[in-house]
Write a protein that holds these residues in place. Structure first.
Motif, PDB file in Angstrom:
ATOM      1  N   ILE A   1     -11.934   4.496   0.351  1.00 10.79           N
ATOM      2  CA  ILE A   1     -12.942   5.381  -0.234  1.00 10.79           C
ATOM      3  C   ILE A   1     -14.216   5.371   0.595  1.00 10.79           C
ATOM      4  CG2 ILE A   1     -14.481   5.694  -2.224  1.00 10.79           C
ATOM      5  CD1 ILE A   1     -12.129   4.617  -3.960  1.00 10.79           C
ATOM      6  N   VAL A   2     -14.667   4.178   0.989  1.00  9.41           N
ATOM      7  CA  VAL A   2     -15.906   4.070   1.772  1.00  9.41           C
ATOM      8  C   VAL A   2     -15.721   4.693   3.154  1.00  9.41           C
ATOM      9  CG1 VAL A   2     -17.609   2.472   2.740  1.00  9.41           C
ATOM     10  CG2 VAL A   2     -16.613   2.015   0.507  1.00  9.41           C
ATOM     11  N   LYS A   3     -14.526   4.583   3.699  1.00  8.78           N
ATOM     12  CA  LYS A   3     -14.250   5.229   4.986  1.00  8.78           C
ATOM     13  C   LYS A   3     -14.395   6.738   4.861  1.00  8.78           C
ATOM     14  CE  LYS A   3     -10.030   5.646   6.521  1.00  8.78           C
ATOM     15  NZ  LYS A   3      -8.681   5.319   7.087  1.00  8.78           N
ATOM     16  N   TRP A   4     -13.906   7.300   3.760  1.00 10.44           N
ATOM     17  CA  TRP A   4     -14.026   8.741   3.539  1.00 10.44           C
ATOM     18  C   TRP A   4     -15.481   9.160   3.326  1.00 10.44           C
ATOM     19  CZ3 TRP A   4     -11.326  12.664   4.820  1.00 10.44           C
ATOM     20  CH2 TRP A   4      -9.952  12.530   4.983  1.00 10.44           C
TER      21      TRP A   4
ATOM     22  N   LEU B   1     -21.091  -2.371  -5.077  1.00 15.07           N
ATOM     23  CA  LEU B   1     -22.379  -2.020  -5.686  1.00 15.07           C
ATOM     24  C   LEU B   1     -23.368  -1.543  -4.630  1.00 15.07           C
ATOM     25  CD1 LEU B   1     -22.822  -4.907  -8.300  1.00 15.07           C
ATOM     26  CD2 LEU B   1     -22.254  -2.527  -8.752  1.00 15.07           C
ATOM     27  N   ASP B   2     -23.399  -2.227  -3.480  1.00 13.01           N
ATOM     28  CA  ASP B   2     -24.290  -1.814  -2.379  1.00 13.01           C
ATOM     29  C   ASP B   2     -23.945  -0.412  -1.882  1.00 13.01           C
ATOM     30  OD1 ASP B   2     -25.609  -4.211  -2.512  1.00 13.01           O
ATOM     31  OD2 ASP B   2     -24.503  -5.150  -0.870  1.00 13.01           O
ATOM     32  N   THR B   3     -22.657  -0.151  -1.762  1.00 15.95           N
ATOM     33  CA  THR B   3     -22.211   1.159  -1.285  1.00 15.95           C
ATOM     34  C   THR B   3     -22.615   2.269  -2.260  1.00 15.95           C
ATOM     35  OG1 THR B   3     -20.305   0.175  -0.150  1.00 15.95           O
ATOM     36  CG2 THR B   3     -20.200   2.538  -0.608  1.00 15.95           C
ATOM     37  N   ARG B   4     -22.426   2.031  -3.551  1.00 20.51           N
ATOM     38  CA  ARG B   4     -22.810   3.019  -4.555  1.00 20.51           C
ATOM     39  C   ARG B   4     -24.298   3.326  -4.488  1.00 20.51           C
ATOM     40  NH1 ARG B   4     -20.217   4.315  -9.080  1.00 20.51           N
ATOM     41  NH2 ARG B   4     -22.032   3.869 -10.362  1.00 20.51           N
ATOM     42  N   LYS B   5     -25.119   2.294  -4.321  1.00 18.37           N
ATOM     43  CA  LYS B   5     -26.566   2.491  -4.214  1.00 18.37           C
ATOM     44  C   LYS B   5     -26.918   3.306  -2.972  1.00 18.37           C
ATOM     45  CE  LYS B   5     -28.038  -1.721  -6.623  1.00 18.37           C
ATOM     46  NZ  LYS B   5     -28.698  -3.043  -6.454  1.00 18.37           N
ATOM     47  N   THR B   6     -26.283   2.974  -1.851  1.00 10.43           N
ATOM     48  CA  THR B   6     -26.565   3.683  -0.598  1.00 10.43           C
ATOM     49  C   THR B   6     -26.237   5.162  -0.717  1.00 10.43           C
ATOM     50  OG1 THR B   6     -26.022   1.672   0.664  1.00 10.43           O
ATOM     51  CG2 THR B   6     -26.124   3.732   1.886  1.00 10.43           C
TER      52      THR B   6
ATOM     53  N   LYS C   1     -16.850   7.696  -8.410  1.00 11.58           N
ATOM     54  CA  LYS C   1     -16.149   7.428  -9.667  1.00 11.58           C
ATOM     55  C   LYS C   1     -14.926   6.540  -9.405  1.00 11.58           C
ATOM     56  CE  LYS C   1     -16.161  10.703 -12.635  1.00 11.58           C
ATOM     57  NZ  LYS C   1     -15.901  11.981 -13.364  1.00 11.58           N
ATOM     58  N   LYS C   2     -14.210   6.835  -8.330  1.00 17.30           N
ATOM     59  CA  LYS C   2     -13.054   6.010  -7.970  1.00 17.30           C
ATOM     60  C   LYS C   2     -13.497   4.607  -7.568  1.00 17.30           C
ATOM     61  CE  LYS C   2      -9.992   9.731  -6.366  1.00 17.30           C
ATOM     62  NZ  LYS C   2      -9.245  10.275  -5.202  1.00 17.30           N
ATOM     63  N   LEU C   3     -14.601   4.544  -6.849  1.00 15.59           N
ATOM     64  CA  LEU C   3     -15.122   3.248  -6.414  1.00 15.59           C
ATOM     65  C   LEU C   3     -15.556   2.419  -7.618  1.00 15.59           C
ATOM     66  CD1 LEU C   3     -15.470   1.978  -3.610  1.00 15.59           C
ATOM     67  CD2 LEU C   3     -17.852   2.716  -3.648  1.00 15.59           C
ATOM     68  N   TYR C   4     -16.167   3.086  -8.598  1.00 16.54           N
ATOM     69  CA  TYR C   4     -16.613   2.386  -9.810  1.00 16.54           C
ATOM     70  C   TYR C   4     -15.413   1.879 -10.617  1.00 16.54           C
ATOM     71  CZ  TYR C   4     -19.108   1.448 -14.143  1.00 16.54           C
ATOM     72  OH  TYR C   4     -19.630   0.836 -15.265  1.00 16.54           O
ATOM     73  N   LYS C   5     -14.341   2.655 -10.615  1.00 10.36           N
ATOM     74  CA  LYS C   5     -13.125   2.236 -11.312  1.00 10.36           C
ATOM     75  C   LYS C   5     -12.575   0.944 -10.692  1.00 10.36           C
ATOM     76  CE  LYS C   5      -8.602   3.998 -12.744  1.00 10.36           C
ATOM     77  NZ  LYS C   5      -7.633   5.120 -12.647  1.00 10.36           N
ATOM     78  N   ASN C   6     -12.579   0.890  -9.359  1.00 10.75           N
ATOM     79  CA  ASN C   6     -12.139  -0.331  -8.687  1.00 10.75           C
ATOM     80  C   ASN C   6     -13.061  -1.497  -9.022  1.00 10.75           C
ATOM     81  OD1 ASN C   6     -10.098   1.096  -7.513  1.00 10.75           O
ATOM     82  ND2 ASN C   6     -10.955   1.117  -5.462  1.00 10.75           N
ATOM     83  N   TYR C   7     -14.348  -1.190  -9.095  1.00 11.02           N
ATOM     84  CA  TYR C   7     -15.339  -2.221  -9.435  1.00 11.02           C
ATOM     85  C   TYR C   7     -15.057  -2.807 -10.817  1.00 11.02           C
ATOM     86  CZ  TYR C   7     -19.769  -3.773 -11.497  1.00 11.02           C
ATOM     87  OH  TYR C   7     -20.739  -4.479 -12.173  1.00 11.02           O
ATOM     88  N   LYS C   8     -14.760  -1.951 -11.802  1.00 10.33           N
ATOM     89  CA  LYS C   8     -14.480  -2.420 -13.157  1.00 10.33           C
ATOM     90  C   LYS C   8     -13.219  -3.278 -13.198  1.00 10.33           C
ATOM     91  CE  LYS C   8     -16.332  -1.255 -16.464  1.00 10.33           C
ATOM     92  NZ  LYS C   8     -17.465  -1.892 -17.221  1.00 10.33           N
ATOM     93  N   GLU C   9     -12.219  -2.887 -12.426  1.00 10.88           N
ATOM     94  CA  GLU C   9     -10.984  -3.666 -12.375  1.00 10.88           C
ATOM     95  C   GLU C   9     -11.239  -5.044 -11.768  1.00 10.88           C
ATOM     96  OE1 GLU C   9      -8.247  -3.002 -13.763  1.00 10.88           O
ATOM     97  OE2 GLU C   9      -8.641  -0.925 -14.319  1.00 10.88           O
TER      98      GLU C   9
END
Length: 217
Positions: free
Chosen positions: A36-39, A115-120, A201-209
């Motif tokens: 996801i971050v690569k995309w 979390l850092d990526t989401r903020k950025t 949203k996908k990244l947050y889902k991974n975070y919750k898991e």
């Protein structure tokens, strides 16, 4: 197998096999987060190319001629280069986030990197939206400051008559700028909402898991 299904299967396994399954779930979440971050990084590069192409099309247009005759070319170029510079800085941060997530070796580190990526990404979106509005308002203020020059340009190109009322022109320009900026802001916001919003949203889902996985440990 989908991460949710994988997790459900893991929860129903005998206790002695849980440790192996936890590692598998972490690896899957790690791989998906890295992808996801690569995309996000790739889309950021494509966006930079898009803005560059748009500015190349802009050169030589009627708007460019207005700025040239009002001696605003330098201001506009500084605004464009500053935009490129900040976007490039964000791209560097995106790349760093991607590399750091790729080498994260435990759940807590991966959670923090997500979390850092989401903020950025959020800061990146806020900057682009705010900068688009601010840069156009600043340029418009300079145009208002040299309103006589603008009227002269309009007269030379047969756009308005020489006896145009300045107040009417100011009101017309403000309305035109407000409508144009509102439309551009909406389009840009929708783009970010659809593209980056979906990825976040996908990244947050991974975070919750990962949080649930960490709580089990």
């Amino acid at each position: 197998m989908d991460l949710d299904k994988y997790k459900k299967a893991w929860e129903n396994q005998p206790e002695e096999t849980n440790k192996v399954s936890k590692i598998d779930i972490y690896k899957m979440a790690h791989s998906k987060s890295s992808s996801i971050v690569k995309w996000i990084f790739i889309i950021g590069i494509l966006e930079l190319i898009f803005w560059g192409g748009l500015n190349l099309i802009f050169v030589g247009s009627s708007y460019s001629q207005v700025y040239e005759e009002l001696h605003l070319n330098a201001l506009v170029k500084i605004s464009i280069y500053l935009h490129y510079f900040v976007i490039t800085l964000f791209l560097v941060l995106f790349y760093k986030n991607y590399k750091s997530i790729s080498i994260s070796d435990n759940t807590k580190k991966l959670i923090n990197k997500i979390l850092d990526t989401r903020k950025t990404v959020k800061y990146y979106v806020y900057f682009n939206l705010f900068y688009m509005v601010l840069a156009n308002i600043v340029v418009m203020c300079f145009i208002f400051y040299d309103l006589d020059g603008l009227i002269q340009y309009y007269n030379n190109h047969g756009i308005v008559s020489s006896d145009i009322n300045k107040n009417q022109l100011i009101v017309s320009l403000i309305i035109a700028m407000t409508v144009t900026l509102s439309f551009m802001f909406l389009i840009l916001w929708l783009f970010y909402k659809i593209i980056y919003g979906r990825l976040l949203k996908k990244l947050y889902k991974n975070y919750k898991e990962l949080i649930k996985l960490e709580e089990v440990n």
